[in-house]
Design a protein around this motif. Structure first.
Motif, PDB file in Angstrom:
ATOM      1  N   ILE A 151       0.845  -1.208   0.000  1.00  0.00           N
ATOM      2  CA  ILE A 151       0.000   0.000   0.000  1.00  0.00           C
ATOM      3  C   ILE A 151       0.878   1.254   0.000  1.00  0.00           C
ATOM      4  O   ILE A 151       1.871   1.317   0.716  1.00  0.00           O
ATOM      5  CB  ILE A 151      -0.955  -0.019   1.217  1.00  0.00           C
ATOM      6  CG1 ILE A 151      -1.995  -1.135   1.032  1.00  0.00           C
ATOM      7  CG2 ILE A 151      -1.613   1.342   1.424  1.00  0.00           C
ATOM      8  CD1 ILE A 151      -2.963  -1.289   2.193  1.00  0.00           C
ATOM      9  N   THR A 210      -7.196   2.240  -0.437  1.00  0.00           N
ATOM     10  CA  THR A 210      -6.715   1.062  -1.159  1.00  0.00           C
ATOM     11  C   THR A 210      -7.641  -0.105  -0.843  1.00  0.00           C
ATOM     12  O   THR A 210      -8.076  -0.268   0.300  1.00  0.00           O
ATOM     13  CB  THR A 210      -5.269   0.724  -0.758  1.00  0.00           C
ATOM     14  OG1 THR A 210      -4.403   1.749  -1.249  1.00  0.00           O
ATOM     15  CG2 THR A 210      -4.828  -0.623  -1.331  1.00  0.00           C
ATOM     16  N   TRP A 246      -5.809   0.661  -6.059  1.00  0.00           N
ATOM     17  CA  TRP A 246      -5.598   1.950  -5.411  1.00  0.00           C
ATOM     18  C   TRP A 246      -6.615   2.965  -5.902  1.00  0.00           C
ATOM     19  O   TRP A 246      -6.771   3.156  -7.113  1.00  0.00           O
ATOM     20  CB  TRP A 246      -4.191   2.453  -5.704  1.00  0.00           C
ATOM     21  CG  TRP A 246      -3.938   3.842  -5.218  1.00  0.00           C
ATOM     22  CD1 TRP A 246      -4.055   4.296  -3.941  1.00  0.00           C
ATOM     23  CD2 TRP A 246      -3.530   4.965  -6.015  1.00  0.00           C
ATOM     24  NE1 TRP A 246      -3.734   5.640  -3.891  1.00  0.00           N
ATOM     25  CE2 TRP A 246      -3.408   6.072  -5.151  1.00  0.00           C
ATOM     26  CE3 TRP A 246      -3.243   5.132  -7.367  1.00  0.00           C
ATOM     27  CZ2 TRP A 246      -3.020   7.326  -5.591  1.00  0.00           C
ATOM     28  CZ3 TRP A 246      -2.854   6.388  -7.805  1.00  0.00           C
ATOM     29  CH2 TRP A 246      -2.743   7.466  -6.920  1.00  0.00           C
TER      30      TRP A 246
END
Lengths: 208, 208
Positions: free
Chosen positions: A172, A177, A187
């Motif tokens: 991430i 996300t 994302w």
């Protein structure tokens, strides 16, 4: 009965697109037949690790200017109230996220999270002070002062640090996300539909 | 008959999401009843002005890794061939964009632009050398060598510089960008639908 697919929704209270995602994820997931696991975290430490001292929307003014316009347009398109820009952006979300981490397995996590986002981006209120967060908790019929105090306990602070580290280690780099249980990462609010489809096993044809 | 609404499509040959947009913009615009004005430009000078020495997808590896995966997924979803990552990324697009600027008002601009994107992202070929660009022009039944030479003339180079300056002055900070004739700016392939709707006068209700 088949197990319902699960999608993780990683969000940051200071993030405008996390706000948009938070306000629409339940309806979209319900329609897709997917269970959402809400995963509050902080993007600040991830941004700091790549040399950013504030939001990229502040670092790059042309990008920031259009982000606010885009969020206004998208909020209107989604039927949300007009966006109100908080006096400070990004807001310090530490106190709010600690409470959310404390509520991780509680039924008040989702209403609390949506109330924080609404306070920040629909009402333009500060969410930075523990007292402001306590007031939001109060509004849910819980004990705000006690909850904020419990959220500041060392064990809970550690849990937040572990969550941020988990985010980083799972790839991430921003919020929101969406993470499927096979590790597939999507994302941005704009990828919610694709992430839900992925979670249900509906993958694009021809994908290697 | 009412004048057909116009939307400008600003694109960069080195940009993966410009590729996705270029391959779908005609069909989407035709369905919406909007005329697209293709506006080739370079994002490099805009990136350099904000301190980036290369693509943000290279500067931020986690972001870059997911970008490639996302482009693969989106290409599959759009029915495009599997994405092939060019050996060099971002590719030097100067020679290609000069030819596109030369073709600004020519009927070969769109097929040339799509051929450059296809060479780069579907076939993984280099588009950096003038000879590679000339070969693409040849494949359209034009004289590649002569076109590339004409594109390198001072007046055409100036026209490109003016386009980049126009992009900057109109608030563009990345590619692709869609610009409506009232100046409304939509950044990213994900905003094509919203930009087309805007161009036709279909605006989100409640937008201030």
């Amino acid at each position: 009965m088949a197990r319902q697919p699960i999608l993780e929704f990683w969000y940051e209270f200071a993030s405008t697109y996390s706000y948009l995602a938070a306000m629409r994820v339940e309806a979209a997931a319900s329609e897709a037949g997917v269970a959402i696991r809400w995963r509050p975290f902080l993007v600040g430490p991830l941004f700091a690790a790549q040399g950013w001292t504030t939001s990229p929307f502040n670092l790059y003014p042309a990008k920031g200017k259009n982000m606010w316009r885009d969020v206004e347009r998208e909020a209107a398109r989604l039927g949300l109230p007009p966006v109100t820009r908080p006096a400070q952006f990004p807001q310090n979300s530490l106190s709010a996220v600690r409470v959310a981490i404390l509520g991780q397995d509680q039924d008040w996590l989702v209403p609390f999270s949506k109330a924080v986002f609404t306070a920040s981006f629909a009402e333009g209120r500060s969410i930075a002070e523990p007292a402001a967060v306590a007031q939001i908790v109060d509004s849910l019929g819980l004990d705000g002062t006690q909850t904020v105090r419990a959220a500041a306990a060392e064990a809970n602070k550690t849990k937040l640090r572990v969550s941020v580290e988990e985010a980083r280690s799972r790839g991430i780099y921003g919020a929101p996300t969406f993470l499927a249980d096979d590790g597939e990462l999507f994302w941005g609010n704009d990828r919610l539909e694709q992430a839900l489809a992925w979670a249900t096993g509906d993958r694009p044809k021809g994908l290697r």
